[in-house]
Motif scaffolding. Sequence first.
Motif, PDB file in Angstrom:
ATOM      1  N   LEU A   1      56.201  44.076  52.747  1.00  0.00           N
ATOM      2  CA  LEU A   1      55.641  43.146  53.730  1.00  0.00           C
ATOM      3  C   LEU A   1      56.676  42.093  54.119  1.00  0.00           C
ATOM      4  N   LEU A   2      57.417  41.600  53.138  1.00  0.00           N
ATOM      5  CA  LEU A   2      58.461  40.610  53.408  1.00  0.00           C
ATOM      6  C   LEU A   2      59.548  41.184  54.312  1.00  0.00           C
ATOM      7  N   VAL A   3      59.925  42.429  54.060  1.00  0.00           N
ATOM      8  CA  VAL A   3      60.938  43.088  54.892  1.00  0.00           C
ATOM      9  C   VAL A   3      60.438  43.245  56.327  1.00  0.00           C
ATOM     10  N   LEU A   4      59.183  43.663  56.475  1.00  0.00           N
ATOM     11  CA  LEU A   4      58.611  43.832  57.815  1.00  0.00           C
ATOM     12  C   LEU A   4      58.531  42.494  58.554  1.00  0.00           C
ATOM     13  N   ILE A   5      58.162  41.437  57.826  1.00  0.00           N
ATOM     14  CA  ILE A   5      58.111  40.114  58.442  1.00  0.00           C
ATOM     15  C   ILE A   5      59.496  39.688  58.917  1.00  0.00           C
TER      16      ILE A   5
ATOM     17  N   PRO B   1      60.897  37.772  65.371  1.00  0.00           N
ATOM     18  CA  PRO B   1      60.774  37.281  66.764  1.00  0.00           C
ATOM     19  C   PRO B   1      59.423  37.603  67.395  1.00  0.00           C
ATOM     20  N   LEU B   2      58.774  38.675  66.944  1.00  0.00           N
ATOM     21  CA  LEU B   2      57.476  39.049  67.491  1.00  0.00           C
ATOM     22  C   LEU B   2      56.329  38.324  66.797  1.00  0.00           C
ATOM     23  N   LEU B   3      56.495  38.035  65.507  1.00  0.00           N
ATOM     24  CA  LEU B   3      55.404  37.449  64.726  1.00  0.00           C
ATOM     25  C   LEU B   3      55.353  35.923  64.847  1.00  0.00           C
ATOM     26  N   ALA B   4      56.515  35.290  64.955  1.00  0.00           N
ATOM     27  CA  ALA B   4      56.552  33.829  64.978  1.00  0.00           C
ATOM     28  C   ALA B   4      55.959  33.294  66.280  1.00  0.00           C
ATOM     29  N   PRO B   5      55.003  32.376  66.193  1.00  0.00           N
ATOM     30  CA  PRO B   5      54.387  31.841  67.415  1.00  0.00           C
ATOM     31  C   PRO B   5      55.293  30.874  68.169  1.00  0.00           C
TER      32      PRO B   5
ATOM     33  N   GLY C   1      62.545  32.274  57.837  1.00  0.00           N
ATOM     34  CA  GLY C   1      63.177  32.076  56.544  1.00  0.00           C
ATOM     35  C   GLY C   1      63.255  33.352  55.729  1.00  0.00           C
ATOM     36  N   ALA C   2      62.326  34.291  55.962  1.00  0.00           N
ATOM     37  CA  ALA C   2      62.381  35.582  55.272  1.00  0.00           C
ATOM     38  C   ALA C   2      63.670  36.325  55.611  1.00  0.00           C
ATOM     39  N   GLN C   3      64.160  36.170  56.833  1.00  0.00           N
ATOM     40  CA  GLN C   3      65.424  36.792  57.211  1.00  0.00           C
ATOM     41  C   GLN C   3      66.573  36.243  56.377  1.00  0.00           C
ATOM     42  N   TYR C   4      66.597  34.937  56.203  1.00  0.00           N
ATOM     43  CA  TYR C   4      67.652  34.313  55.399  1.00  0.00           C
ATOM     44  C   TYR C   4      67.588  34.806  53.954  1.00  0.00           C
ATOM     45  N   SER C   5      66.386  34.859  53.387  1.00  0.00           N
ATOM     46  CA  SER C   5      66.245  35.261  51.985  1.00  0.00           C
ATOM     47  C   SER C   5      66.720  36.696  51.772  1.00  0.00           C
TER      48      SER C   5
ATOM     49  N   ILE D   1      62.026  41.666  59.735  1.00  0.00           N
ATOM     50  CA  ILE D   1      62.481  42.512  60.841  1.00  0.00           C
ATOM     51  C   ILE D   1      61.814  42.110  62.154  1.00  0.00           C
ATOM     52  N   PHE D   2      60.502  41.857  62.081  1.00  0.00           N
ATOM     53  CA  PHE D   2      59.740  41.572  63.300  1.00  0.00           C
ATOM     54  C   PHE D   2      59.467  40.077  63.481  1.00  0.00           C
TER      55      PHE D   2
END
Length: 305
Positions: free
Chosen positions: A45-49, A54-58, A101-105, A51-52
């Motif tokens: 789930l963290l990986v999917l968040i 730009p689509l998920l962040a409001p 932040g998930a991308q950074y981690s 990756i996506f």
Amino acid sequence: MNDISETNAPVKLSDAAIRRRMLAEFWFYFRQNRGAVVGLAVFVLLVLIAIFAPLLAPHSPTTQYRDLLLVPPIWQEGGHEGYILGTDAVGRDILSRLIYGAQYSLFIGIVVVSVALIGGTIIGLIAGFFGGWIDNFIMRVMDIILAFPSLLLALVLVAVLGPGLTNAMIAIAIVYQPHFARLTRAAVMSEQKREYVTAARVSGAGNLRLMFRTILPNCLAPLIVQATLSFSSAVLDSAALGFLGMGARPPAPEWGTMLAEAREFISSAWWVVTFPGLAILISVLAINLMGDGLRDALDPKLKRS
């Protein structure tokens, strides 16, 4: 008689069939650990968040809404429907910053573990294969590095190299290399005594072939487990360096940096501190649980038990 002998002849499995059987066996032992399965699900789930994102962040993670400073979460009095987890001291959306932040981690974990794994494996392979004064020299250097607390040594290295995310990753990778080096050395020294290595040496295989083609593939199981556990430690240490102002620089939406920026609002705006802390806790816990499952699945001693 020919039919009987042909029927009793052993069936030779193809390489693909062998790999499928090994994968099925791995998953059988891995799923016995329920916590590991949960950790794997959270990690995916963290990986999917990431990756996506730009689509998920409001909202953009760096956009400041000056008329919406320290807005509480949507379920609390004074919350705003456009900012589910509220905003920080300069009006940035916390949910969007957590998602980015998930991308950074993940980026930090992948880079640190890759550098530490490659460097530590090569160092340990050389020490274990050649032995003698080379082994003694390398291991004493590794012992010196391990004598210092990992975070303290990383802080010293970042202070020498200069603050920043790149230097923080380099420092953490250097600190983690001895763990991989010691594991590789122990595995290589054990594998060198086996008959298949002796047979390869007698057949004329050179040192490089013996090291990288014959011995190293049989030493990967403990390294994979250590890489998983080091991944979570890298996320935690990078967050600690960010919190101390030695890691990612503002306005980067790195979880540790978010905590550092929110220190003064612990009592007045709990959400600014709580959610980045929870993100670090959940991600590190999930990766550690997954590492325990990998250890159970890859360690033959645990399988026999």
